[in-house]
Design a protein around this motif. Structure first.
Motif, PDB file in Angstrom:
ATOM      1  N   ILE A   6      -6.268  -0.604  18.198  1.00  0.00           N
ATOM      2  CA  ILE A   6      -6.152  -0.316  16.768  1.00  0.00           C
ATOM      3  C   ILE A   6      -6.330   1.187  16.585  1.00  0.00           C
ATOM      4  O   ILE A   6      -7.388   1.735  16.911  1.00  0.00           O
ATOM      5  CB  ILE A   6      -7.215  -1.076  15.957  1.00  0.00           C
ATOM      6  N   ILE A   7      -5.315   1.843  16.062  1.00  0.00           N
ATOM      7  CA  ILE A   7      -5.385   3.280  15.787  1.00  0.00           C
ATOM      8  C   ILE A   7      -5.530   3.482  14.284  1.00  0.00           C
ATOM      9  O   ILE A   7      -4.673   3.056  13.502  1.00  0.00           O
ATOM     10  CB  ILE A   7      -4.126   4.020  16.293  1.00  0.00           C
ATOM     11  N   MET A   8      -6.623   4.110  13.894  1.00  0.00           N
ATOM     12  CA  MET A   8      -6.879   4.370  12.474  1.00  0.00           C
ATOM     13  C   MET A   8      -6.229   5.699  12.078  1.00  0.00           C
ATOM     14  O   MET A   8      -6.607   6.751  12.599  1.00  0.00           O
ATOM     15  CB  MET A   8      -8.379   4.401  12.209  1.00  0.00           C
ATOM     16  N   ALA A   9      -5.271   5.625  11.168  1.00  0.00           N
ATOM     17  CA  ALA A   9      -4.483   6.812  10.830  1.00  0.00           C
ATOM     18  C   ALA A   9      -4.286   6.946   9.324  1.00  0.00           C
ATOM     19  O   ALA A   9      -3.215   7.332   8.859  1.00  0.00           O
ATOM     20  CB  ALA A   9      -3.129   6.753  11.533  1.00  0.00           C
ATOM     21  N   GLY A  10      -5.348   6.665   8.567  1.00  0.00           N
ATOM     22  CA  GLY A  10      -5.194   6.696   7.118  1.00  0.00           C
ATOM     23  C   GLY A  10      -5.853   7.863   6.424  1.00  0.00           C
ATOM     24  O   GLY A  10      -5.703   8.030   5.212  1.00  0.00           O
ATOM     25  N   HIS A  24       0.714  15.313   4.022  1.00  0.00           N
ATOM     26  CA  HIS A  24       1.026  15.449   5.460  1.00  0.00           C
ATOM     27  C   HIS A  24      -0.271  15.733   6.216  1.00  0.00           C
ATOM     28  O   HIS A  24      -0.543  16.867   6.595  1.00  0.00           O
ATOM     29  CB  HIS A  24       2.037  16.574   5.682  1.00  0.00           C
ATOM     30  N   PRO A  25      -1.087  14.699   6.455  1.00  0.00           N
ATOM     31  CA  PRO A  25      -2.408  14.905   7.070  1.00  0.00           C
ATOM     32  C   PRO A  25      -2.328  15.208   8.563  1.00  0.00           C
ATOM     33  O   PRO A  25      -1.300  15.010   9.216  1.00  0.00           O
ATOM     34  CB  PRO A  25      -3.121  13.583   6.803  1.00  0.00           C
ATOM     35  N   LYS A  26      -3.469  15.635   9.114  1.00  0.00           N
ATOM     36  CA  LYS A  26      -3.490  16.237  10.445  1.00  0.00           C
ATOM     37  C   LYS A  26      -3.051  15.299  11.553  1.00  0.00           C
ATOM     38  O   LYS A  26      -2.497  15.756  12.556  1.00  0.00           O
ATOM     39  CB  LYS A  26      -4.887  16.775  10.766  1.00  0.00           C
ATOM     40  N   GLN A  78       2.914  -4.839  12.846  1.00  0.00           N
ATOM     41  CA  GLN A  78       1.708  -4.262  13.442  1.00  0.00           C
ATOM     42  C   GLN A  78       1.364  -2.898  12.834  1.00  0.00           C
ATOM     43  O   GLN A  78       0.493  -2.189  13.332  1.00  0.00           O
ATOM     44  CB  GLN A  78       1.868  -4.162  14.959  1.00  0.00           C
ATOM     45  N   ILE A  79       2.033  -2.551  11.752  1.00  0.00           N
ATOM     46  CA  ILE A  79       1.680  -1.391  10.945  1.00  0.00           C
ATOM     47  C   ILE A  79       1.023  -1.924   9.680  1.00  0.00           C
ATOM     48  O   ILE A  79       1.672  -2.534   8.834  1.00  0.00           O
ATOM     49  CB  ILE A  79       2.907  -0.537  10.593  1.00  0.00           C
ATOM     50  N   LEU A  80      -0.277  -1.745   9.560  1.00  0.00           N
ATOM     51  CA  LEU A  80      -1.042  -2.337   8.474  1.00  0.00           C
ATOM     52  C   LEU A  80      -1.407  -1.260   7.463  1.00  0.00           C
ATOM     53  O   LEU A  80      -2.148  -0.328   7.790  1.00  0.00           O
ATOM     54  CB  LEU A  80      -2.298  -3.015   9.015  1.00  0.00           C
ATOM     55  N   ALA A  81      -0.873  -1.404   6.267  1.00  0.00           N
ATOM     56  CA  ALA A  81      -1.065  -0.380   5.240  1.00  0.00           C
ATOM     57  C   ALA A  81      -2.060  -0.861   4.198  1.00  0.00           C
ATOM     58  O   ALA A  81      -1.872  -1.910   3.570  1.00  0.00           O
ATOM     59  CB  ALA A  81       0.263  -0.047   4.579  1.00  0.00           C
ATOM     60  N   GLU A  82      -3.136  -0.109   4.022  1.00  0.00           N
ATOM     61  CA  GLU A  82      -4.098  -0.443   2.975  1.00  0.00           C
ATOM     62  C   GLU A  82      -3.571   0.094   1.647  1.00  0.00           C
ATOM     63  O   GLU A  82      -3.159   1.260   1.554  1.00  0.00           O
ATOM     64  CB  GLU A  82      -5.478   0.118   3.304  1.00  0.00           C
ATOM     65  N   PRO A  83      -3.552  -0.711   0.596  1.00  0.00           N
ATOM     66  CA  PRO A  83      -3.004  -0.263  -0.691  1.00  0.00           C
ATOM     67  C   PRO A  83      -3.871   0.779  -1.376  1.00  0.00           C
ATOM     68  O   PRO A  83      -3.378   1.597  -2.153  1.00  0.00           O
ATOM     69  CB  PRO A  83      -2.936  -1.554  -1.515  1.00  0.00           C
ATOM     70  N   VAL A  84      -5.180   0.734  -1.096  1.00  0.00           N
ATOM     71  CA  VAL A  84      -6.124   1.738  -1.601  1.00  0.00           C
ATOM     72  C   VAL A  84      -7.114   2.018  -0.481  1.00  0.00           C
ATOM     73  O   VAL A  84      -7.409   1.143   0.334  1.00  0.00           O
ATOM     74  CB  VAL A  84      -6.866   1.261  -2.866  1.00  0.00           C
ATOM     75  N   PRO A  85      -7.658   3.233  -0.406  1.00  0.00           N
ATOM     76  CA  PRO A  85      -8.642   3.515   0.651  1.00  0.00           C
ATOM     77  C   PRO A  85      -9.963   2.805   0.373  1.00  0.00           C
ATOM     78  O   PRO A  85     -10.541   2.949  -0.700  1.00  0.00           O
ATOM     79  CB  PRO A  85      -8.787   5.043   0.594  1.00  0.00           C
TER      80      PRO A  85
END
Length: 298
Positions: A6-10, A24-26, A78-85
């Motif tokens: 699991i790669i956290m990229a949010g 455009h985050p790091k 397998q790309i899981l997008a959270e609607p809000v942080p």
């Protein structure tokens, strides 16, 4: 053993503004000039450690296009997008609940997308040691980094008897200290930077979340009926925002009594400051100038 990464990229990388911006985050930038973005380097590091693993990306809905562009082989499911942080506990729970539904024997490693770890062979050896350990045990492993300075921007793992290359039970966790406290940690020894890299099997983490974060577990149970269906996005959009906003460290790790560490001395940085980025860039440039080094290292 069936490995899942699991790669956290949010995150938005706010400490590096204006280099890293919400648009455009790091993790999606080649900030080190290596020809790879940070998330691409993270992916390749884990492929080297676990060649046959399944990858899951946790990110914001606004960043899905970066995943498609930079890691085009990751399946959409397998790309899981959270609607809000909601911080790391809910998004990790989302991924683990979904993994469990189709892969009940999964062994899971969780990592940030934006760390710098140049020694991929040493990294792979550490991760395989941790996975072999958790595959058959109801335990959580946190990777501990040997401190090289009294850093005040990292949390610490207290494990006085820890030995590199072995696995030892964690005594406790310490929040980001002031300089005097951090200096005392280095003087005493037995303290390790918390790299935010975790390894567990899917049964272990589900039980831990149910025990220590039952509200989040209840939401995931509601969402689970929609996994791998056309309605998953709508259900996640509706229910996920109701999760408590809390990190996996606070919600689960620091409350659990089955947490272990394997301490390491390989180089690691979270690239969380301009000073850290410049230092790594200079090191990479120096290595590239040495006889026998390939241009691609620059």
């Amino acid at each position: 053993m069936e490995n899942h990464i699991i790669i956290m990229a949010g995150g938005v990388g706010s400490r590096l503004f204006p280099l890293s911006t919400p648009a455009h985050p790091k993790q999606f930038l080649d900030i080190l000039g290596t020809g790879k973005t940070l998330i691409q380097a993270t992916y390749e590091r884990f492929v080297n450690a676990y060649p046959d693993s399944h990858f899951w990306i946790l990110t914001s809905r606004e960043y899905i296009h970066f995943i498609h562009e930079q890691l085009p082989h990751i399946p959409d499911e397998q790309i899981l997008a959270e609607p809000v942080p909601r911080n790391t506990a809910p998004c990790i729970a989302y991924a683990c609940w979904k993994i469990r539904q189709r892969f009940p024997n999964a062994n899971i490693a969780v990592t940030p997308a934006d760390a710098f770890i140049p020694d991929i062979e040493a990294f792979g050896k550490t991760m395989r040691l941790a996975s072999d350990y958790t595959n058959a045990r109801n335990e959580i492993i946190c990777i501990g980094i040997k401190p090289t300075s009294p850093h005040t921007g990292y949390g610490y793992i207290k494990c006085p008897n820890a030995v590199e290359g072995e696995i030892s039970k964690v005594e406790c966790f310490k929040e980001k200290p002031d300089l005097a406290t951090a200096s005392s940690y280095l003087e005493q020894g037995g303290y390790w930077w918390n790299a935010g890299i975790f390894v567990w099997n899917v049964d272990t983490i589900e039980k831990a979340i149910r025990a220590h974060a039952p509200q989040i577990a209840a939401v995931m149970d509601q969402i689970a009926g929609a996994f791998y269906t056309a309605s998953e996005e709508d259900v996640v959009n509706k229910l996920f925002p109701s999760c408590e906003k809390i990190s996996i460290d606070y919600a689960v790790i620091e409350k659990s009594d089955n947490v272990y560490t394997t301490p390491v001395s390989w180089e690691w940085s979270d690239l969380g400051s301009f000073e850290a980025i410049e230092r790594v860039r200079q090191d990479l440039h120096s290595q590239a100038q040495r006889p026998g080094c390939e241009e691609s290292q620059a």
